[in-house]
Design an enzyme around this catalytic site. Structure first.
Site, mmCIF file in Angstrom:
data_model
loop_
_atom_site.group_PDB
_atom_site.id
_atom_site.type_symbol
_atom_site.label_atom_id
_atom_site.label_comp_id
_atom_site.label_asym_id
_atom_site.label_seq_id
_atom_site.Cartn_x
_atom_site.Cartn_y
_atom_site.Cartn_z
ATOM 1 N N LYS A 114 0.110 4.222 -0.333
ATOM 2 C CA LYS A 114 -0.549 5.396 0.258
ATOM 3 C C LYS A 114 -0.344 6.621 -0.641
ATOM 4 C CE LYS A 114 -0.122 3.163 4.718
ATOM 5 N NZ LYS A 114 0.059 3.245 6.166
ATOM 6 N N GLU A 130 -6.597 4.691 8.183
ATOM 7 C CA GLU A 130 -6.385 6.125 7.928
ATOM 8 C C GLU A 130 -7.660 6.756 7.367
ATOM 9 O OE1 GLU A 130 -2.900 5.480 5.564
ATOM 10 O OE2 GLU A 130 -1.816 4.917 7.372
ATOM 11 N N ASN A 154 0.864 -1.185 0.000
ATOM 12 C CA ASN A 154 0.000 0.000 0.000
ATOM 13 C C ASN A 154 0.900 1.235 0.000
ATOM 14 O OD1 ASN A 154 -1.838 2.016 0.444
ATOM 15 N ND2 ASN A 154 -2.414 1.363 2.513
ATOM 16 N N SER A 169 3.963 -1.924 10.401
ATOM 17 C CA SER A 169 5.416 -1.977 10.566
ATOM 18 C C SER A 169 6.003 -3.351 10.236
ATOM 19 C CB SER A 169 5.822 -1.537 11.975
ATOM 20 O OG SER A 169 5.452 -0.190 12.193
ATOM 21 N N GLY A 197 2.971 2.452 10.746
ATOM 22 C CA GLY A 197 3.906 3.564 10.550
ATOM 23 C C GLY A 197 4.645 3.981 11.815
ATOM 24 N N HIS A 232 -9.388 1.067 5.355
ATOM 25 C CA HIS A 232 -8.072 1.305 5.950
ATOM 26 C C HIS A 232 -8.233 2.262 7.130
ATOM 27 C CE1 HIS A 232 -3.962 2.499 6.598
ATOM 28 N NE2 HIS A 232 -3.617 1.409 5.952
ATOM 29 N N GLU A 250 -4.826 -4.849 10.832
ATOM 30 C CA GLU A 250 -3.790 -3.819 10.972
ATOM 31 C C GLU A 250 -4.021 -3.071 12.285
ATOM 32 O OE1 GLU A 250 -2.057 -2.586 6.924
ATOM 33 O OE2 GLU A 250 -3.859 -1.399 7.202
HETATM 34 P P1 13P Z 1 3.323 0.473 7.636
HETATM 35 O O1 13P Z 1 3.832 -0.831 7.065
HETATM 36 O O2 13P Z 1 4.024 1.665 7.137
HETATM 37 O O3 13P Z 1 3.228 0.395 9.141
HETATM 38 O O4 13P Z 1 1.806 0.627 7.105
HETATM 39 C C1 13P Z 1 0.940 -0.444 7.199
HETATM 40 C C2 13P Z 1 -0.293 -0.107 6.460
HETATM 41 O O5 13P Z 1 -1.036 0.788 6.852
HETATM 42 C C3 13P Z 1 -0.570 -0.827 5.210
HETATM 43 O O6 13P Z 1 -1.866 -0.589 4.756
#
Ligand code: 13P
Length: 250
Positions: free
Chosen positions: A11, A96, A9, A212, A172, A94, A166
């Protein structure tokens, strides 16, 4: 047998030329071909990346879609538009988007319906924020995300979905869920599916871990019986790391 998946992803990262370069590097790499690789670039690059990936086993995904069919929804992409681009996978829910756009499970259920109707594969994201885990409420929270977002589907429809766990506190942050925390939640999700549908259906649905995940921890995570791969953020922006993760199934 369910499929192993490693999905990147991206983003809101990468310029146009960087995105093309990244997908070309991924496609030129050697990786375990029993693993389905998926890239989720920013949608503006999807059409061009679709042409590049069309001749390969790497699949293209889109990071979000509308809950509506079509019409006056500025800035949105419908499932039927996505379908017309030869895309197979779409992320739904997701954290976010749940957090920054206040997206509710009910809306996500409508998005899931759009995707199933258009013969696309949803990757439905769930996961708790840190406060919920500290309160010991993480299983309840994930249960309601799964029930409200997915459990209106019938057995054939749910079998077409992929789930990504997740934990928000791991996204992140550099803090990964431990292998046992991740396995425990994946097993819990699979048991919810078995209870609602059947052991057979539950055993056929891929459940990915995200948060992560990197080449240092992916091997231990993917060795768990209920972890079928990863949804990778930061580490998917680098082809070497992304491929190392794809190659870390035992
Ligand atoms: P990270 O791997 O940067 O923690 O992000 C995970 C994520 O949100 C994948 O959709």
């Amino acid at each position: 047998m369910r499929i192993k998946i490693v999905a990147g992803n991206w983003k809101m990262n990468k310029s146009h030329s960087e995105a093309i370069e990244l997908v070309q590097k991924i496609m030129a790499s050697d990786y375990d071909n029993s693993v389905q690789l998926i890239v989720f670039p920013p949608s503006i690059y999807a059409s061009e990346i679709a042409k590049i990936t069309s001749s390969s086993a790497t699949a293209l995904g889109i990071q979000n879609c509308s809950e509506y069919d079509s019409g006056a929804y500025t800035g949105q992409l419908s499932a039927s538009m996505i379908r017309s681009m030869n895309v197979k996978y779409v992320l739904v829910g997701h954290s976010e988007i749940r957090e920054y756009f206040n997206e509710q499970n009910k809306t996500l259920a409508s998005k899931i319906n759009q995707l199933i109707t258009n013969d696309l594969t949803p990757i439905y994201c769930c996961g708790e924020v840190l406060q919920e885990r500290e309160k010991g409420n993480h299983f309840n929270l994930v249960k309601s995300q799964i029930e409200e977002g997915l459990f209106h589907l019938d057995e054939n429809q749910i079998a077409k979905c992929v789930i990504a766990y997740e934990p928000v506190w791991a996204i992140g942050t550099g803090v990964t869920a431990s292998s046992s925390q991740a396995q425990e939640m994946h097993h819990f999700i699979r048991s919810l599916l078995a209870e609602k549908y059947s052991e057979n259906v539950a055993g056929s649905i891929s459940i990915l871990y995200g948060g992560s995940c990197n080449p240092e921890n992916s091997q231990e995570l993917f060795a768990n019986p209920d972890i079928d791969g990863g949804l990778i953020g930061g580490a998917s922006l680098n082809a070497v790391d992304f491929i190392a993760i794809a190659n870390s199934f035992s």
